[in-house]
Scaffold this active site. Structure first.
Site, PDB file in Angstrom:
ATOM      1  N   ASP A  29      69.637  21.728  66.112  1.00 36.38           N
ATOM      2  CA  ASP A  29      68.674  20.202  65.884  1.00 36.38           C
ATOM      3  C   ASP A  29      67.632  19.721  67.124  1.00 36.38           C
ATOM      4  O   ASP A  29      67.732  19.825  67.868  1.00 36.38           O
ATOM      5  CB  ASP A  29      70.224  19.369  65.898  1.00 36.38           C
ATOM      6  CG  ASP A  29      70.088  18.145  64.767  1.00 36.38           C
ATOM      7  OD1 ASP A  29      70.186  17.423  63.748  1.00 36.38           O
ATOM      8  OD2 ASP A  29      68.943  17.520  64.606  1.00 36.38           O
ATOM      9  N   ILE A  30      66.785  19.266  65.732  1.00 37.41           N
ATOM     10  CA  ILE A  30      65.395  18.724  66.754  1.00 37.41           C
ATOM     11  C   ILE A  30      65.349  17.212  67.163  1.00 37.41           C
ATOM     12  O   ILE A  30      65.014  17.814  68.414  1.00 37.41           O
ATOM     13  CB  ILE A  30      64.594  19.369  65.067  1.00 37.41           C
ATOM     14  CG1 ILE A  30      62.989  18.994  66.122  1.00 37.41           C
ATOM     15  CG2 ILE A  30      64.387  17.864  64.819  1.00 37.41           C
ATOM     16  CD1 ILE A  30      62.061  18.939  65.051  1.00 37.41           C
ATOM     17  N   HIS A  49      76.897  20.390  61.102  1.00 30.14           N
ATOM     18  CA  HIS A  49      76.581  20.058  62.332  1.00 30.14           C
ATOM     19  C   HIS A  49      77.948  20.344  62.896  1.00 30.14           C
ATOM     20  O   HIS A  49      78.895  20.328  62.978  1.00 30.14           O
ATOM     21  CB  HIS A  49      76.617  18.544  62.790  1.00 30.14           C
ATOM     22  CG  HIS A  49      75.184  17.447  61.753  1.00 30.14           C
ATOM     23  ND1 HIS A  49      74.424  17.201  62.019  1.00 30.14           N
ATOM     24  CD2 HIS A  49      75.290  17.128  60.636  1.00 30.14           C
ATOM     25  CE1 HIS A  49      73.424  16.691  61.590  1.00 30.14           C
ATOM     26  NE2 HIS A  49      73.830  16.609  60.435  1.00 30.14           N
ATOM     27  N   GLU A  92      70.488  13.247  55.301  1.00 28.20           N
ATOM     28  CA  GLU A  92      68.998  13.021  55.482  1.00 28.20           C
ATOM     29  C   GLU A  92      68.343  14.045  54.738  1.00 28.20           C
ATOM     30  O   GLU A  92      67.407  14.061  53.927  1.00 28.20           O
ATOM     31  CB  GLU A  92      68.580  13.218  56.422  1.00 28.20           C
ATOM     32  CG  GLU A  92      68.596  11.808  57.246  1.00 28.20           C
ATOM     33  CD  GLU A  92      67.943  12.066  58.828  1.00 28.20           C
ATOM     34  OE1 GLU A  92      67.038  13.068  58.926  1.00 28.20           O
ATOM     35  OE2 GLU A  92      68.892  11.466  60.387  1.00 28.20           O
ATOM     36  N   VAL A  93      68.726  15.546  54.930  1.00 27.27           N
ATOM     37  CA  VAL A  93      68.051  17.135  54.505  1.00 27.27           C
ATOM     38  C   VAL A  93      69.171  17.866  53.531  1.00 27.27           C
ATOM     39  O   VAL A  93      70.006  17.747  53.352  1.00 27.27           O
ATOM     40  CB  VAL A  93      68.392  17.494  55.659  1.00 27.27           C
ATOM     41  CG1 VAL A  93      67.465  19.364  54.823  1.00 27.27           C
ATOM     42  CG2 VAL A  93      67.428  17.152  56.863  1.00 27.27           C
ATOM     43  N   ASN A 148      77.366  15.478  57.159  1.00 23.97           N
ATOM     44  CA  ASN A 148      77.478  14.115  55.729  1.00 23.97           C
ATOM     45  C   ASN A 148      76.978  14.451  54.243  1.00 23.97           C
ATOM     46  O   ASN A 148      76.087  15.455  54.246  1.00 23.97           O
ATOM     47  CB  ASN A 148      75.973  13.893  56.778  1.00 23.97           C
ATOM     48  CG  ASN A 148      76.062  12.551  57.457  1.00 23.97           C
ATOM     49  OD1 ASN A 148      76.887  12.612  57.845  1.00 23.97           O
ATOM     50  ND2 ASN A 148      75.155  13.184  58.386  1.00 23.97           N
ATOM     51  N   HIS A 187      74.235  21.366  54.980  1.00 24.52           N
ATOM     52  CA  HIS A 187      74.958  21.595  56.642  1.00 24.52           C
ATOM     53  C   HIS A 187      75.897  20.928  57.196  1.00 24.52           C
ATOM     54  O   HIS A 187      76.540  19.529  57.135  1.00 24.52           O
ATOM     55  CB  HIS A 187      73.500  21.075  57.221  1.00 24.52           C
ATOM     56  CG  HIS A 187      72.779  19.740  57.202  1.00 24.52           C
ATOM     57  ND1 HIS A 187      72.359  19.535  55.928  1.00 24.52           N
ATOM     58  CD2 HIS A 187      73.119  18.567  58.252  1.00 24.52           C
ATOM     59  CE1 HIS A 187      71.839  18.220  55.656  1.00 24.52           C
ATOM     60  NE2 HIS A 187      72.543  17.772  56.861  1.00 24.52           N
TER      61      HIS A 187
END
Ligand code: 5GP
Length: 120
Positions: free
Chosen positions: A33-34, A106, A99-100, A91, A104
Site C-alpha cells: 500500500d502506498i 488489505h 476509495e478504489v 471495504n 482489494h
C-alpha cells in the site's frame, strides 16, 4: 456500479502505474500500500474486473474466488506474518469508505493491531 477501467488499480494491473509487487500469479496481484498503516500493509487484488467484494462474491467464477483466497493466505505466509498474526480487511462501498473501485483485500501485520474498529 459499472467497472471503471481507469481506476488506479486497473492502471497498476496494466503496468501504467508502478507498484511494489510482492506476489503475482495468473489470477492475483499483491503489492505494498502506498500509504501503509502498519509495518506490513499489502493489497491483494484479483486480475479480473470486479468493483468490490460484493461484486467479486456474486460474479467471480468459483475457480477465481478459490485462487484469490489461496493467494491471500500465501502472501501472508510469504510476508512472515502468519505466525504472529495479521488482519485482513475489505471495504465495500460508502459506509466502509472504499476509495478504489477495484476489489482489494488489505493485509495488515507486523505489530499488535489493536481494536478491530475505533471507538466512535
Ligand atoms: P480502500 O479505502 O479503497 O479500501 O483502500 C484503498 C487503498 O489503496 C488505500 O489504503 C490507499 O493508500 C491505497 N492506494 C491508493 N492509491 C494507490 C496507489 O497508487 N498505489 C498503491 N500501492 N496504493 C494505493
Amino acid at each position: 456500479m459499472a467497472y471503471d477501467r481507469n481506476n488506479i488499480f486497473a492502471r497498476i494491473l496494466r503496468g501504467e502505474i508502478p507498484c511494489q509487487k510482492v506476489y503475482e500469479d495468473a489470477h492475483v496481484l499483491a503489492f505494498n500500500d502506498i500509504r501503509p498503516q502498519a509495518p506490513v500493509h499489502v493489497l491483494v487484488i484479483p486480475k479480473g474486473e470486479y468493483v468490490s467484494f460484493d461484486d467479486f462474491a456474486a460474479q467471480a467464477p468459483a475457480a477465481e474466488q478459490a485462487a484469490f483466497v489461496a493467494a491471500v493466505g500465501k502472501v501472508a505466509r510469504q510476508l512472515g506474518v502468519a505466525e504472529n498474526g495479521y488482519r485482513i480487511l475489505a471495504n465495500h462501498e460508502k459506509d466502509a469508505g472504499q476509495e478504489v473501485p477495484h476489489f482489494h483485500v488489505h493485509i495488515f501485520g507486523g505489530k499488535r493491531l489493536g481494536r478491530m474498529l475505533p471507538r466512535e
